[in-house]
Design a protein around this motif. Structure first.
Motif, PDB file in Angstrom:
ATOM      1  N   TRP A 240      -4.538  -2.645  -9.146  1.00  0.00           N
ATOM      2  CA  TRP A 240      -4.039  -1.272  -8.982  1.00  0.00           C
ATOM      3  C   TRP A 240      -3.694  -0.654 -10.336  1.00  0.00           C
TER       4      TRP A 240
ATOM      5  N   TYR B 141       4.164  16.120   0.182  1.00  0.00           N
ATOM      6  CA  TYR B 141       3.916  14.683   0.301  1.00  0.00           C
ATOM      7  C   TYR B 141       4.932  14.043   1.241  1.00  0.00           C
TER       8      TYR B 141
ATOM      9  N   GLU C 275       0.821  -1.209   0.000  1.00  0.00           N
ATOM     10  CA  GLU C 275       0.000   0.000   0.000  1.00  0.00           C
ATOM     11  C   GLU C 275       0.857   1.262   0.000  1.00  0.00           C
ATOM     12  N   GLU C 276       1.939   1.238   0.764  1.00  0.00           N
ATOM     13  CA  GLU C 276       2.835   2.401   0.789  1.00  0.00           C
ATOM     14  C   GLU C 276       3.553   2.562  -0.543  1.00  0.00           C
TER      15      GLU C 276
ATOM     16  N   THR D  53       2.549   1.577  -3.582  1.00  0.00           N
ATOM     17  CA  THR D  53       1.633   2.057  -4.628  1.00  0.00           C
ATOM     18  C   THR D  53       1.229   3.515  -4.380  1.00  0.00           C
ATOM     19  N   LYS D  54       1.139   3.914  -3.127  1.00  0.00           N
ATOM     20  CA  LYS D  54       0.821   5.315  -2.836  1.00  0.00           C
ATOM     21  C   LYS D  54       1.949   6.222  -3.322  1.00  0.00           C
ATOM     22  N   ASP D  55       3.202   5.784  -3.116  1.00  0.00           N
ATOM     23  CA  ASP D  55       4.351   6.556  -3.606  1.00  0.00           C
ATOM     24  C   ASP D  55       4.367   6.607  -5.129  1.00  0.00           C
TER      25      ASP D  55
ATOM     26  N   GLU E 172       1.787   6.424  -7.113  1.00  0.00           N
ATOM     27  CA  GLU E 172       0.708   7.323  -7.534  1.00  0.00           C
ATOM     28  C   GLU E 172       1.148   8.776  -7.430  1.00  0.00           C
ATOM     29  N   GLU E 173       1.898   9.096  -6.379  1.00  0.00           N
ATOM     30  CA  GLU E 173       2.407  10.466  -6.243  1.00  0.00           C
ATOM     31  C   GLU E 173       3.377  10.792  -7.374  1.00  0.00           C
TER      32      GLU E 173
END
Length: 422
Positions: free
Chosen positions: A124, A413, A75-76, A78-80, A82-83
């Motif tokens: 994702w 971010y 999750e971390e 994929t969040k990075d 996406e940023e």
């Protein structure tokens, strides 16, 4: 912060300048919009993956630096990503390694990992419009015996890694089926010896036999294609690398596969852009790894340097983009990991833009007429044309921050997401 009006005004001037030499910047922007660059997922977590994240890297792989905010979960990570994609114009691709399987708490060996362990990533990628490429992981394992995997003299060792390779092909095929676009499955193995071997042929014959066994099952190439990445040397294999450039060049040609050329695997004095047309005059296709070698294979973040510009220009001048997937390969933990993705990808896109912003057909005609003076003069003048204004317009049209504006967003971010992980 640059205003939209200032960007548009500068672009209007640039558009007129390029039109004077026969370049339609609108057509150029359309072409650049459709070129996807494949980012390395391993930049986000220093190549730890999720199978054995706490184990030390081995097999000639190492990351320098300890910048805070590393991603530790799917999750971390994929969040990075996406940023990063928010700060990079157009849609891109992503390379995954086998060790990034998401097994939902179930302990698995890399040889047991299959397509279902990448459903997290496929879901994702669909949500974000990203295409996935793949890499089997032939390192950081106790099953690596004396720096050997597929070329090992021990059949049991070879059989283990053959299964890893077969699983990798199934995973890449799964990606292609789900995303409706071909996934490149890139094989890099670290096999070799620290000192001079008695036989250089025997390990290569074993490697050929292993790869042929991995490739026995047929998959539709609209879903997946294998590529093979050569290397000159590495840590622990300084004297002999089984999968050299020539070895994989020939293997790809004789098996009708892709050759992967990592520009960090060439001496700094070499110009690897010349190999593009030399190989693709015969070969099916190529997977590129764009990186920045500092004294050879150091996997630095790419910048807008001469070597990268020459690589992208060579693809464009000889119309080789349709036979090439452009990937990146770097890892740097000394700076913000998301920033590395952004800087490296935007630099590669800028190099592509520079190549596209040239009257290629006109220059080819001039060259065929032996007017080398005009060819020299015009290519030199183009270096000072306002390509930056075209780049800014490209960012603006993709709703991506222009200039250094992306850095402010990233720092927010970093403060509100990444640093809170530590």
């Amino acid at each position: 912060m640059v205003s939209d009006k200032e960007v548009e005004s500068a672009y209007k001037v640039a558009k007129e300048r390029y039109a004077e030499v026969g370049v339609d910047t609108e057509e150029v922007l359309k072409k650049l919009q459709n070129i996807r660059v494949s980012l390395p997922c391993w930049q986000g977590d220093d190549i730890h993956g999720f199978l054995t994240p706490d184990e030390a890297l081995s097999g000639g792989i190492g990351v320098s630096g300890n910048y805070p905010g590393i991603a530790k979960t799917p999750e971390e990570l994929t969040k990075d990503l996406e940023e990063a994609f928010k700060l990079i114009p157009a849609k891109q691709r992503l390379q995954l390694h086998q060790i990034y399987a998401v097994t939902n708490g179930k302990k698995k060996d890399v040889s047991e990992v299959g397509p279902k362990d990448f459903k997290f990533w496929v879901d994702w990628a669909k949500e974000n419009g990203i295409y996935l490429d793949f890499n089997p992981t032939f390192f950081s394992s106790p099953k690596v015996k004396e720096n050997m995997t597929l070329a090992s003299p021990e059949k049991g060792v070879r059989d283990y890694w053959i299964q890893v390779g077969k699983n990798a092909r199934a995973i890449s095929n799964y990606f292609g089926e789900e995303q409706g676009a071909q996934s490149v499955d890139n094989f890099w193995i670290m096999d070799g010896m620290k000192d001079e071997p008695i036989s250089r042929l025997d390990p290569r014959e074993r490697l050929i036999e292993s790869l042929d066994e991995i490739n026995k099952e047929k998959y539709d190439e609209k879903n997946t294609i294998e590529s093979y990445e050569g290397k000159l040397f590495g840590t622990g294999v300084e004297s002999y690398t089984v999968g050299s450039h020539f070895f994989y060049d020939n293997y790809a040609l004789t098996r009708n596969k892709f050759w992967c050329m990592d520009i960090g695997h060439f001496h700094e004095a070499e110009d690897p852009s010349d190999y593009l047309s030399a190989f693709l005059a015969f070969g099916k296709g190529m997977f590129l790894h764009i990186t920045r070698p500092v004294h050879w294979d150091s996997d630095h973040v790419p910048t807008l340097e001469d070597r990268t510009i020459r690589m992208m220009s060579a693809l464009i001048r000889d119309n080789l983009l349709s036979k090439t997937v452009i990937g990146l390969d770097f890892f740097d933990a000394s700076i913000n990991r998301v920033a590395a993705w952004v800087i490296g990808t935007r630099a590669t896109q800028k190099a592509l833009l520079l190549g596209l912003l040239a009257p290629i057909d006109k220059l080819k005609e001039v060259e065929n007429q032996y007017d080398f003076t005009l060819r020299f003069a015009e290519t030199e003048e183009l270096k000072s044309f306002p390509f930056g204004a075209v780049w800014d317009e490209f960012c603006l049209r993709n709703n991506v921050p222009v200039g250094m504006d992306w850095y402010k967003e990233l720092k927010d971010y970093e403060k509100n997401v990444q640093f809170k992980r530590n």
